[in-house]
Design an enzyme around this catalytic site. Sequence first.
Site, PDB file in Angstrom:
ATOM      1  CG  PHE A 127      -2.029   1.012   1.082  1.00 48.79           C
ATOM      2  CD1 PHE A 127      -3.071   0.810   0.198  1.00 48.79           C
ATOM      3  CD2 PHE A 127      -2.003   2.192   1.807  1.00 48.79           C
ATOM      4  CE1 PHE A 127      -4.080   1.749   0.052  1.00 48.79           C
ATOM      5  CE2 PHE A 127      -3.009   3.136   1.673  1.00 48.79           C
ATOM      6  CZ  PHE A 127      -4.044   2.921   0.788  1.00 48.79           C
ATOM      7  CG  ASP A 198      -0.556  -2.491   6.459  1.00 45.31           C
ATOM      8  OD1 ASP A 198      -1.627  -2.806   7.013  1.00 45.31           O
ATOM      9  OD2 ASP A 198      -0.404  -1.411   5.845  1.00 45.31           O
ATOM     10  CE1 TYR A 223      -9.569   2.599   6.662  1.00 45.61           C
ATOM     11  CE2 TYR A 223      -8.562   3.631   8.578  1.00 45.61           C
ATOM     12  CZ  TYR A 223      -8.505   3.275   7.248  1.00 45.61           C
ATOM     13  OH  TYR A 223      -7.384   3.575   6.505  1.00 45.61           O
ATOM     14  CE  LYS A 224      -8.468  -0.870   4.306  1.00 45.99           C
ATOM     15  NZ  LYS A 224      -7.748   0.242   4.982  1.00 45.99           N
ATOM     16  NE  ARG A 372     -10.319  -2.290  -3.110  1.00 42.36           N
ATOM     17  CZ  ARG A 372      -9.792  -1.922  -1.945  1.00 42.36           C
ATOM     18  NH1 ARG A 372      -8.641  -2.443  -1.549  1.00 42.36           N
ATOM     19  NH2 ARG A 372     -10.407  -1.052  -1.167  1.00 42.36           N
TER      20      ARG A 372
END
Length: 413
Positions: A127, A198, A223-224, A372
Amino acid sequence: MSLIDRAQCEALDAKDPLAFARDRFEVPDGMVYLDGNSLGALPKQTPARLDAVIREQWGQDLITGWNKHGWVALPRRLGATLAKLIGAEADEVVVCDSTSLNVFKLLSAALSLQPTRKVILSDTGNFPTDLYMAQGLAQLLGQGHRLELVAPDDVITRLDADVAVVMLTEIDYRTGRKHDMAAINARAKAAGVLTLWDLAHSAGALPVDLNGTGADFAIGCGYKYLNGGPGAPAFLFVARRWLEATQQPLFGWFGHAAPFAFETAYQPKAGIDRFLVGTPPVLSMAALECGLATFDGIDMALLREKSLALGDLMIKLVTQECGGLGLTLASPTEGKARGSQVSYAHAEGYAVMQALISHRVIGDFRAPDLMRFGFTPLYVRYQDIWDAVATLKSVLVTAEWQKPAFRQRAAVT
């Protein structure tokens, strides 16, 4: 091969051992939400919890809430809860700051343990914020460190004596490709390389075993799949063997050994608390605590089993319903090689995704051409996958995506 129909998907839902968990979330009627890999759904208990924190704790008790309601302990309390999901001990995890800041802190700490090695190794699918932090830290240190990127499959063979730290996202955010954490940790240890993982697309999506695989450091967001809400606090992990040997570069008062002594010289706290910096964001942490509570009583092995089944189902249905319509599978076909998402490439992927969203099938887009679809097993149903693919087929067959409104890029994709 027999065709799959919606009735079969409904039958799978009827015998799903995790079906009860959907009731823990606010999922809007008529919406197929396949973007939990970007922002988790709202836990039903979150609004009442925040209302209580705002109106009762803050509103009535004001500053006494730091002691009376344990606000000051939130980073460690949430860290201990989260540790159970990532194969860590309670004293190895703390919730604080953002993923970017935590990358900076842990990468700096790791490099300080490897003074003669100058290579920060990562892969081309990592990322961007992680890579940016590594570049900025190397420039700030001015000691000859450099970030080296290799293809994901080449990481394990590049681990050598000049590499200080290998920094990887376990699940590729674009394709869902999964790194073999155990194999990489083992090879890194043999080469004297430290590991920094990560877990942004892992924590809450699949079983993670940081200690069992020998990880050194890790970070992740709230938050995912952890359902902590937009911009929820992140977390970091430091293996016990490094807790007293490391020092992070951001000397903040909550990381001080005696913050309320108000000394002018910095002295770090013992253990994981030394990685704290500033005042905990109480409202955000209260929301994240509700997100973590959605995992109460959840068997992570069952969660992973359902995640893989949802992905397999989508791949089968797209092959069955959307063949010849310009889609190319970008994710691994083999379940154990991917996380909890499936991605498809399409030349007009952005516009196609916007058309899907207009029909309340929510996924997202990643440049240059990937759509996605994320699967949060706690609230995504098998029938949702059928409905998503049926809508995708309609959008492609009718070329609805060609409407000008669907081709206008928004600030967030």
